[in-house]
Design an enzyme around this catalytic site. Sequence first.
Site, PDB file in Angstrom:
ATOM      1  N   GLU B 280      44.323  47.514 -44.880  1.00 13.49           N
ATOM      2  CA  GLU B 280      45.066  47.666 -44.361  1.00 13.49           C
ATOM      3  C   GLU B 280      46.603  46.577 -45.013  1.00 13.49           C
ATOM      4  OE1 GLU B 280      43.033  46.236 -40.795  1.00 13.49           O
ATOM      5  OE2 GLU B 280      43.840  45.610 -39.253  1.00 13.49           O
ATOM      6  N   GLU B 283      49.378  48.186 -46.134  1.00  9.28           N
ATOM      7  CA  GLU B 283      49.930  48.839 -45.180  1.00  9.28           C
ATOM      8  C   GLU B 283      50.367  47.646 -44.471  1.00  9.28           C
ATOM      9  OE1 GLU B 283      47.370  50.062 -41.707  1.00  9.28           O
ATOM     10  OE2 GLU B 283      48.665  51.353 -40.695  1.00  9.28           O
ATOM     11  N   CYS B 300      40.531  48.155 -35.839  1.00 11.86           N
ATOM     12  CA  CYS B 300      38.735  47.685 -36.292  1.00 11.86           C
ATOM     13  C   CYS B 300      38.359  47.954 -35.157  1.00 11.86           C
ATOM     14  CB  CYS B 300      38.243  46.456 -37.275  1.00 11.86           C
ATOM     15  SG  CYS B 300      39.328  45.755 -37.044  1.00 11.86           S
ATOM     16  N   SER B 320      47.731  49.107 -37.247  1.00 12.63           N
ATOM     17  CA  SER B 320      47.435  50.129 -37.920  1.00 12.63           C
ATOM     18  C   SER B 320      46.591  51.234 -37.916  1.00 12.63           C
ATOM     19  CB  SER B 320      46.272  48.449 -38.813  1.00 12.63           C
ATOM     20  OG  SER B 320      45.799  49.662 -40.211  1.00 12.63           O
ATOM     21  N   LYS B 359      31.766  51.618 -30.031  1.00 12.40           N
ATOM     22  CA  LYS B 359      31.221  52.184 -31.980  1.00 12.40           C
ATOM     23  C   LYS B 359      30.472  53.840 -31.296  1.00 12.40           C
ATOM     24  CE  LYS B 359      33.353  49.150 -34.710  1.00 12.40           C
ATOM     25  NZ  LYS B 359      34.402  49.408 -34.974  1.00 12.40           N
ATOM     26  N   GLU B 362      33.589  56.061 -30.724  1.00 14.50           N
ATOM     27  CA  GLU B 362      34.715  56.493 -32.030  1.00 14.50           C
ATOM     28  C   GLU B 362      34.309  57.416 -32.779  1.00 14.50           C
ATOM     29  OE1 GLU B 362      33.950  52.927 -34.176  1.00 14.50           O
ATOM     30  OE2 GLU B 362      36.503  52.601 -35.414  1.00 14.50           O
ATOM     31  N   GLU B 367      38.215  63.525 -35.025  1.00 10.98           N
ATOM     32  CA  GLU B 367      38.869  62.688 -36.559  1.00 10.98           C
ATOM     33  C   GLU B 367      37.993  62.277 -37.408  1.00 10.98           C
ATOM     34  OE1 GLU B 367      40.039  61.811 -32.487  1.00 10.98           O
ATOM     35  OE2 GLU B 367      41.142  60.066 -33.524  1.00 10.98           O
ATOM     36  N   CYS B 505      33.356  40.929 -32.056  1.00 11.68           N
ATOM     37  CA  CYS B 505      31.670  41.324 -31.855  1.00 11.68           C
ATOM     38  C   CYS B 505      30.395  40.797 -32.324  1.00 11.68           C
ATOM     39  CB  CYS B 505      31.801  42.237 -33.358  1.00 11.68           C
ATOM     40  SG  CYS B 505      33.806  43.373 -33.471  1.00 11.68           S
TER      41      CYS B 505
END
Lengths: 419, 579, 153
Positions: B280, B283, B300, B320, B359, B362, B367, B505
């Site tokens: 990241e 990036e 994230c 990102s 999560k 996710e 993907e 988190c």
Amino acid sequence: MIEMKLISKRFGKINPLSIEEYIKFDGYKNLKKAFSMERTAIIEEVQKAYLRGRGGAGFPTAIKMMALAKETNKEKYILCNADEGEPGNFKDRYLMENDPHQVLEGMIIVAYATGGTKGIIYVRGEYQKSISLLKWSIDEAKKKGYLGNKILGSKFNFDIEVRSGAGSYVCGEEFSLIESIEGNPGRTRVKPPFPTQIGVFGKPTLINNVETFSTIPTILEISGAEFAKIGTPTSTGTKLISLSGNVKNKGVFEIPFGVPIRDVIYKLGKGIEKDRKLKMVQLGGACGPIIPEYMLDMIIDFERFEEFESKTGAGAIIVIDERFDLFDILLKIVQFFQHESCGKCTPCREGHIQLANLIKKFVERKATMEDIVSLESLARVIHQTSLCGLGQTSPTAIISSLRYFRDDYIDCVEHSYKG
Amino acid sequence: MKMVNLIINNVKVTVEENTSILKAAKKFNMNIPTLCYYEDLGIKSDCRVCVVQVEGKKGLVSSCSTPVSEGMVVYTNSARVLNARKTIVELILSNHDVKCTTCIKNMRCELQNLAKNLGIDENRFPSVFERQPIDDNNPSIVRDPNLCIKCGRCVDVCNNVQGTSVLAFYGRGHETRVSAVFDEHLSDAFCTLCGQCASVCPVGAITEKDDTDLVWKALADPNKHVIVQVAPAVRVSLGEEVGQKIGTIVTGKMVSAMKILGFDQVFDTDFTADLTILEEGNELIHRITNGGVLPMMTSCCPGWINFAETRYPDILDHISSCKSPQQMFGSLAKSFYPQKIGLDPKDIFVVSVMPCTAKKYEAKRTEMSVDGENPDIDVVLTTRELGKMIKQMGIDFENLDEKPFDSPFGITTGAGAIFGATGGVMEAAIRTVYEVVNKKPLESLDFKELRGLEGIKEAEINLNGTMVKVAVAHTLSMAKVLSEQVRNGTSPYTFIEIMTCPGGCIGGGGQPYGTTNKTRLDRISAIYEVDAGMPLRKSHENPEVLALYKDFLKEPLGKLSHHLLHTYYHNRNNKSQTR
Amino acid sequence: MLLKEVLKKYQRKEDNLIEILLDYQAIKSNHYISKEEIIEIAEYLSLPESKVCSVLTFYTFFSDKPRGKHIIQVCKDVPCYISSQVNVLKTIEKELGIRVNETTQNQQFTLEFTSCIGCCEAGPAMRINDKIYTNLTADKIKAILSEYRVYMQ
Ligand SMILES: Cc1cc2nc3c(=O)[nH]c(=O)nc-3n(C[C@H](O)[C@H](O)[C@H](O)COP(=O)(O)O)c2cc1C
Ligand code: SF4
Ligand code: SF4
Ligand code: SF4
Ligand code: SF4
Ligand code: FES
């Protein structure tokens, strides 16, 4: 003379559509008088009059006015509560339909005295006629310079807007009303803060009943001191009574406080239809006590009502004759509240359905002694623990009937045993 | 501050004015039961369980909403109060699908606990409960309206903390219900699956989807090589699940416990957090130097991705392309790792333990699959579910030895650890980006202005002489503020970190129950304590990460990285309106 | 009239929600607000749909299901009940062949209960759309209903 027409004096005497007729009949005279007075002097008159709110709670109006007057916010709202949704109450409709300008005049005076900047009248959606009459009257008043900017050439600006309800009794409760005006479901808020501190749109707000506002011009006219001489020492002035049920002559009557209930029923109401026997009377509306014949000599004032642990001074008298069963009536009352509860707090949301289930047992003559105990205990818990006035007062009918019609309960249980 | 004297249960007490009776009593060790009250949330005063008797008042008053006043005399437990409280709880239960022994909330349910404490062994009221359908068609959250007590906590969180407005009250009176709009499934109602509603629900009406059975089954399967990764925030909160003090760091014992549970290898998500920073960070540098889309926003947090895909589909190119640390781990666990240990990826069962309910979703995204067929992560457990497994296994957590994480995803840095707290990703990124760009070490590694519970935090960093503004937001209401700026083109920032949950988190929707701001602060200090105690505190100094690049990935943003560690986002706003 | 035209009359202010719903529902022949309309109103006022929906389901004037052209609401509270010479509800049910909360097959009438409508001195009372009818007797009810039936042809 049982009747005393102060605020109903124009009923039927003027065309409510005509501001000219209102003006001719002393209308807006007291607004001009108010403008010639110190603002605090107006509130003092209301205080001397010892005017108590006509919407049910009987809270001294001057105290609320002072509270609003001392708020320094640039915007302050004057809210007229015309939600009148309690079964048996219709006197506010008479005021709006017969003398709309009197309501407006009262609001303008209060706004002037307290520094109110914007008025809203929240009318229940069922009162379409009142809504259109008020809207019309507001336009008329604007044309004549009683509303709008620079009222009567002074520096005072004030405007009134009419909002419609959409079918919810609880929206008559102060914070539910505010929520509803803001475009929300009418679920109440936690107090404090009170509306005079943080009210509609977050601004200090004074909420009064239609009748309360309608009384203001009269107080200025005859002076607070004179007003206070009418009625009883703690319940001053006159009260509009909505008389309904099994009487010969139903309608709205203006009486000074202190008149016995019996006189209202038998003199103004001309007695019971078909000369049947009176079985019970519900006072104040669905949230009021149910009393038997032998209590009819009780006079109408705030103190007597408060003894029933409910503040039900809106002035309804529902007369019920001997043909009706106590439990049928109670079931209708409980179902009304079950339907109208906003559903926010547990005792009211979950309690009414259980009250209804218990009452049904009496209706169906399947009740036991324990059911009487359960009913009483649940009714008390709802009364003691509910968040807003709805749940706090809804059990009054049951609680009072348990006191005054205990025999009906016992009879019912005995009949139930026989089966 | 003006002080007020009052008497509670015959005890004379003095507290600051405007304190509620509830708090005043608590301060003097008298706990009044509550259901709708939740610290840090608005006072709803709707359950009425906290009612107390105040001398001179006719009714009972709710102690959560009533401020103390001078000379007040309060009874919190009089016969009248107890009777009222009991009646209220009985009323709640009369419209409730009482099934405690099989309920996910058994033994940790506020209603059950209250009923027990009040000694309700029989309900005087007949049940009027009517069954409604359960919503469990998303991978993260189960909503069982049959258990809802209409306390309004979830509605408050969803609307006022998250600004997501998925849940609301519908109807009125006895028909009042909490639901998603049009009674849709949460998955169709633009729910971000953040799980904040689940973390505050006092009963079992909103919970995480329990996947512990799947893990037990995998652990029992001799043909499966079961590995687990543990997120940074779990080590500072799991302790609460097993009876330890809030903010206790239990890293080593947690690893031991998971070994006992039967995991073949226990890895640290901090490792892929370090990897994330390298990808990241590069990036970001790439975007800055090549005129790419800025500000860049972090990726994230899966709740944030859900939020952006449904509400801000027009700004997705600001986010990102890096996968989250969880998914970076997943790709490696199904590519690099099986190569390294010589196993077929199909035999590897990957579990993550996360503080997060989103999560779970996710991991189910199409993907997130190296082979295009099977998910890289097989099961995601929340901290609460791991706690449940530890209890099911009967592990004496307190007396466990401390064990280290396994290699090759075991060496981590402080930068990876602080991912668990709001501002942590930003701080970790700055530690790396600064040093890579300026080619000199940072003087201080601690960016205090990026830490703590403030909604939006800002900092400026000097990158080769240019001052660059960065911002950090937690909770989706705050994310909204920064996203609006990005949408309008008025964002003054170059890099933005967004975390869905309050506090980041450590305050995730899968964390132990009873999380409040105080808990969050304790967990946050524990996280920074972990960071401060690490020999390595910068991601680009992690030797295992560097080795991974050398042996496998080659370089950040390289071809393999691109394939394994980066992803893309979808416009999921199929309703063409803002919610 | 299109919803868009109704919306145009109102400023994009949250507190206009109830007025908009009242206004629009009244001119719709089936007197309800559909899902699509909820979405459109929400968008116009920049409100979450959940908010519009919770208002819609709170107030009894509103419906999220199609209803008849004429909504008949019979008062069910005590003052009307004790003043009734006839069972208003039963009379209408018989006359229209529907039960309470049902709509006639030709979509002309929906029958509902209402809480007190504030005409207790002239009970029994009912409301058809915006109009209030009082002192109901069996004959009067029949006459009123046939008037509406004539209208509709
Ligand atoms: C459930 C409920 C319904 C109420 N409905 C009305 C109403 O329709 N009109 C009214 O003036 N007051 C109503 N009230 C009382 C108001 O809350 C408030 O006390 C009143 O408007 C204040 O005005 P007043 O001081 O002039 O009486 C209601 C209260 C409750 C609890
Ligand atoms: S008592 Fe409670 S549920 Fe009933 S109307 Fe008031 S706030 Fe709503
Ligand atoms: S929510 Fe609580 S009270 Fe209800 S069944 Fe589950 S454990 Fe029991
Ligand atoms: S998971 Fe988050 S977005 Fe979804 S309903 Fe719960 S609080 Fe709202
Ligand atoms: S789902 Fe849970 S938090 Fe939400 S209102 Fe129901 S009981 Fe309360
Ligand atoms: S905790 Fe006070 S009313 Fe619910």
